[in-house]
Scaffold this motif. Structure first.
Motif: not given
Length: 383
Positions: A313-314, A318-319, A344-345, A356-359
């Motif tokens: 879901g991008g 993630a947020v 992180r992004a 940008t989808d990384l946690l």
């Protein structure tokens, strides 16, 4: 008296190398707030202490223990991980060529691409997981330093420390390794050929999110090490007395904390890999992780307490996950007793190599089933 067998690292840490206060018999090392020390009648310093910037006896317990755990000759304590890392680069000269990973701790990366480059260092970023890329970047007689981070924050790539040490030395360069995530519990870079090992001691070494500190340990005391010591002393990049005392206290529980965190992180990584809302799990302990085989050779006893996930879901999804957790705390840093989650992004900005989808997840000491339940509900709510 029977000969005492060599002590295992777990014992050295738990006992702080057996430090006791000779004057009182106290089992806990004392805290020395004095900034200055008495000279002898002949104006010498027979006790070996001159001024607290370099000679504070409160530094001794943590520094000597880290030297023992890393297999190094000497350790310096710094005011932060950044102070420790930048001291290595500031000990070089303008015009020197240095090789660094493209993916690394963003604070140091920003400093290298900003201040250090303007100051005159020639900074070259490479894929540090690719030996051919490292070999191609080295410039014999010009490259003075190769800097590694393994596992590398926040994608957790693994670099071959022993092979890169050989390449660096053949080119006349030194190898420094940021081993913050691995800690001496899992990896001992000096035994693999590195010349220096650095830790952001704010993280696992202290382990309680109440100290900002950094450390450097050297394999040998030489002219390069003397230059680093001069940078520390002349820049005043020293650790505070109370912080040094807290650091030695945290080090006493390093092994059980890291071992617990490794077990919980592997458990969570395996569960997350099967979650329908997770696109990818980045963790060296998973067999399908690109650096798994190397990590299994280079790390002993576990694969660390850090992992990252890419959420289906991008960026928005993630947020949303980071906003919906309860037990996990959405905060910067890692390595403490509490579990943290971070997008992180948004911290690193537009030049970040982080998707940008990384946690990024730092696994603490909570019950792993509670951590899983909290993540699971947050992921399911992100649909």
């Amino acid at each position: 008296m029977a000969e005492v067998p060599p002590r295992r690292p777990e014992t050295l840490a738990a006992t702080a190398l057996g430090h006791e206060d000779a004057a009182t018999g106290a089992l806990i090392p004392p805290l020395h707030p004095s900034t200055t020390f008495r000279r002898d009648a002949d104006l010498g310093y027979g006790r070996g202490r001159v001024y607290a910037r370099a000679d504070n006896p409160t530094f001794d317990a943590a520094a000597e223990l880290l030297s023992a755990l890393e297999g190094g000759e000497q350790t310096l304590l710094f005011a932060s991980g950044m102070a420790a890392a930048t001291a290595v680069f500031l000990s070089l000269s303008p015009g020197d060529h240095v090789v660094v990973p493209r993916v690394m701790y963003w604070g140091l990366r920003s400093w290298l691409l900003g201040f250090a480059s303007r100051w005159g260092l020639e900074v070259e970023g490479v894929d540090a997981e690719d030996l051919d890329a490292v070999r191609a970047a080295l410039k014999p007689s010009r490259t003075r330093l190769v800097w590694l981070e393994s596992p590398a924050n926040p994608l957790w790539g693994i670099s071959d420390i022993a092979a890169i040490a050989e390449l660096a030395h053949r080119a006349g360069a030194r190898l420094a390794v940021d081993s913050t995530v691995a800690t001496p519990v899992l990896t001992r870079p000096l035994e693999l050929g590195a010349d220096l090992v650095m830790h952001s001691a704010t993280k696992y070494l202290n382990g309680h999110s109440d100290v900002v500190a950094g450390t450097l340990t050297t394999r040998s005391k030489d002219e390069d090490w003397d230059r680093i010591k001069a940078v520390q002393s002349q820049n005043g990049a020293i650790l505070g007395t109370f912080e040094a005392w807290l650091l030695q206290r945290g080090l006493r529980t390093l092994f059980p904390r890291v071992q617990w965190q490794c077990r919980s992180t592997l458990d969570l990584a395996q569960r997350l890999a099967a979650h329908p809302r997770v696109a990818e799990v980045l963790y060296p302990g998973l067999p399908d992780f690109p650096g798994h085989a190397l990590a299994a050779r280079q790390m002993t006893g576990g694969f660390g307490g850090m992992l990252s996930i890419r959420v289906k879901g991008g960026e928005a999804a993630a947020v949303a996950v980071a906003a919906r957790v309860g037990l996990w705390k959405p905060a910067t840093s890692l390595g403490g007793v509490e579990s943290l989650i971070e997008h992180r992004a948004s911290i690193e900005g537009p030049t970040s190599p982080v998707p940008t989808d990384l946690l990024r997840l730092s696994v603490g000491l909570e019950a792993v089933d509670d951590l899983w339940a909290d993540l699971d509900q947050a992921l399911d709510s992100s649909r």
